[in-house]
Design an enzyme around this catalytic site. Structure first.
Site, PDB file in Angstrom:
ATOM      1  CG  HIS A 124      -2.008   1.071   1.389  1.00 40.40           C
ATOM      2  ND1 HIS A 124      -1.647   2.244   1.853  1.00 40.40           N
ATOM      3  CD2 HIS A 124      -3.309   1.110   1.295  1.00 40.40           C
ATOM      4  CE1 HIS A 124      -2.724   3.012   1.696  1.00 40.40           C
ATOM      5  NE2 HIS A 124      -3.505   2.129   1.495  1.00 40.40           N
ATOM      6  CG  ASP A 201       0.366  -2.249   5.814  1.00 38.18           C
ATOM      7  OD1 ASP A 201      -0.266  -2.586   6.798  1.00 38.18           O
ATOM      8  OD2 ASP A 201       0.714  -1.510   5.114  1.00 38.18           O
ATOM      9  CD  GLN A 204      -6.947  -4.323   4.346  1.00 36.12           C
ATOM     10  OE1 GLN A 204      -7.982  -5.032   4.525  1.00 36.12           O
ATOM     11  NE2 GLN A 204      -7.222  -3.039   3.777  1.00 36.12           N
ATOM     12  CE  LYS A 227      -7.341   0.050   6.201  1.00 36.67           C
ATOM     13  NZ  LYS A 227      -8.295   0.409   5.323  1.00 36.67           N
ATOM     14  CB  CYS A 365      -3.947   3.725  -1.421  1.00 35.20           C
ATOM     15  SG  CYS A 365      -5.188   4.694  -1.134  1.00 35.20           S
TER      16      CYS A 365
HETATM   17  N1  PMP Z   1      -1.684  -0.527   4.739  1.00 30.27           N
HETATM   18  C1  PMP Z   1      -2.819  -1.172   4.010  1.00 30.27           C
HETATM   19  C2  PMP Z   1      -2.381  -2.623   3.429  1.00 30.27           C
HETATM   20  C3  PMP Z   1      -4.046  -0.596   3.906  1.00 30.27           C
HETATM   21  O1  PMP Z   1      -5.036  -1.525   3.314  1.00 30.27           O
HETATM   22  C4  PMP Z   1      -4.398   0.419   4.630  1.00 30.27           C
HETATM   23  C5  PMP Z   1      -5.578   1.133   4.272  1.00 30.27           C
HETATM   24  N2  PMP Z   1      -6.392   0.928   2.988  1.00 30.27           N
HETATM   25  C6  PMP Z   1      -3.377   1.098   4.998  1.00 30.27           C
HETATM   26  C7  PMP Z   1      -2.017   0.589   5.051  1.00 30.27           C
HETATM   27  C8  PMP Z   1      -3.532   2.491   5.473  1.00 30.27           C
HETATM   28  O2  PMP Z   1      -4.303   2.658   6.492  1.00 30.27           O
HETATM   29  P1  PMP Z   1      -5.064   3.972   7.118  1.00 30.27           P
HETATM   30  O3  PMP Z   1      -5.486   4.577   6.097  1.00 30.27           O
HETATM   31  O4  PMP Z   1      -6.160   3.285   8.024  1.00 30.27           O
HETATM   32  O5  PMP Z   1      -3.850   4.520   7.767  1.00 30.27           O
END
Ligand code: PMP
Length: 406
Positions: A124, A201, A204, A227, A365
């Site tokens: 991401h 990270d 997910q 999440k 993203c």
């Molecule tokens: N890493 C991953 C794998 C994600 O899916 C996300 C959220 N889409 C993020 C980081 C960023 O998370 P947040 O927007 O809650 O900071």
């Protein structure tokens, strides 16, 4: 019991009772954010109705109570992740802030010119851009471990990237664009042979799998509360105690200091050393309630239900004419990504929305991994334990209808 009582679980989530365009809402956007059970909503309301205070300790009753609630939530996060102590958990706004915290501190504290930061191709943007800042400022270099056509990490290529210059390995637990569950334990073992600091990270990961940071062996594991069925504005960074102890602060302000003069300041112990300013107390307390809720169901039962549901949904989605699923990883968490011949993704999403079905489209993203598959965007239904086979059936039938209209 071994199976989830999904009907009863769905009654815990008030938003799942609502309608969209006259149809029952089918929430297939949990990878973007999850819905909240009543117990979490109630806990946040209770906090504001009875306990609300800033968390300075010892001064008055409400401050003591809110500090206890905040620290209680920290202990719940620690236990949920298998940390050795609550002091290993630093509260942040979410995964993005957590990775930025680590990258900013390591820029000064760890990285030297020509050191290497290893990422995977499936990251991401939140696990790419902060490391680019760190690399630019420190002179370190980013190396990227590729995935194969199924979206699985090519472990030998990853292994080849590791060496004496590898200082940091920062990898996603589960890809938010393809659903790939990365072999984070194996990857950590390999990185540790070279003495690298390993960051996961887990945005997910935590909603779908039992996470045990000690079994993984990682140094840091970051996730977002929103999440994980909790409010927005709260997330956590697990880190090994000895590493936190050695790390300089990131943001400066109240709460993180021991003593301040205009000449210099000294700083308090972790985790508060890394929590400058008034934290999201109510959201942290809500996160604690979400963890209680999940513990009541059991992550193992959640994983079983989701594995079965994903396999069922994947089989149906793949059978739709003119539809191409992006990535067929060996192990999948939460997400299915696809494109349809001749229909723009946004149009597919609009047609699904007309039936009450919420999915995400766009680059999620994660532009590099979509580019790897020759795409700029995909349609992404994502699943959580409150989703049902009947919902998957409605999705598949609607996709069939959309396909016939091409
Ligand atoms: N890493 C991953 C794998 C994600 O899916 C996300 C959220 N889409 C993020 C980081 C960023 O998370 P947040 O927007 O809650 O900071």
């Amino acid at each position: 019991s071994t199976t989830l009582d999904v009907d009863s679980i769905r009654h815990d989530f008030p938003i799942l009772q609502r309608q969209v365009h006259g149809k029952p809402l089918i929430w297939l956007d949990s990878a973007a954010t999850t819905q909240k059970p009543q117990s979490v909503i109630d806990r946040v309301a209770h906090f504001y109705q009875h306990e609300n205070s800033n968390i300075h300790r010892g001064t008055h009753t409400l401050a003591t109570e809110s500090a206890a609630a905040y620290e209680g939530a920290r202990a719940k996060v620690a236990a949920f992740m298998g940390a050795q102590s609550p002091q290993e958990i630093v509260f942040v706004r979410g995964t993005t802030e957590g990775i930025n915290l680590l990258a900013a501190i390591f820029t000064e504290h760890l990285l030297r010119p020509n050191d290497e930061i290893v990422l995977t191709e499936a990251e991401h943007h939140a696990n790419i851009v902060p490391w680019q800042f760190a690399a630019r400022r420190s002179g370190a270099v980013i190396r990227v471990a590729p995935v194969d056509d199924n979206g699985d990490l090519i472990l030998e290529e990853y292994e080849r990237l590791l060496g004496p210059r590898t200082r940091i390995v920062s990898i996603t637990h589960v890809s938010n664009a393809l659903g790939t569950v990365m072999p984070i334990r194996e990857m950590t073992v390999l990185a540790k042979r070279h003495g690298a600091t390993v960051v996961i990270d887990g945005a997910q990961g935590v909603p779908h799998r039992r996470v045990d940071v000690q079994a993984i062996g990682c140094d840091f594991y970051v996730f977002s509360g929103h999440k994980l069925f909790a409010p927005t504005g709260i997330g956590a960074v697990y880190g090994r105690q000895a590493l936190w102890d050695d790390m300089p602060p990131w943001q400066g302000g109240g709460g993180m200091i021991r003593h301040v003069t205009f000449r210099e300041s000294t700083f308090t112990e972790p985790p508060r050393r890394f929590e400058a300013g008034t934290p999201s107390v109510s959201s942290a307390v809500g996160l604690g309630a979400a963890i209680d809720y999940l513990d009541g169901i059991g992550m193992e039962a959640i994983e079983r239900h989701e594995t079965e549901l994903l396999a069922y949904a994947l089989q149906g989605i793949r059978s739709v004419d003119g539809l191409r699923v992006i990535g067929m990883p060996r192990d999948r968490g939460g997400v299915i990504s696809f494109v349809m011949d001749g229909i723009p993704d946004l149009q597919v999403a609009k047609m699904l929305d007309a039936q009450g079905i919420a999915v995400r489209t766009g680059h999620h993203c994660a532009q590099p991994i979509l580019a790897r598959f020759g795409l700029e965007s995909s349609v992404r239904p994502s699943f959580a334990f409150y989703n049902t086979r009947a919902e998957a059936d409605t999705l598949i039938e609607t996709l069939r209808r959309i396909s016939r209209q091409r």
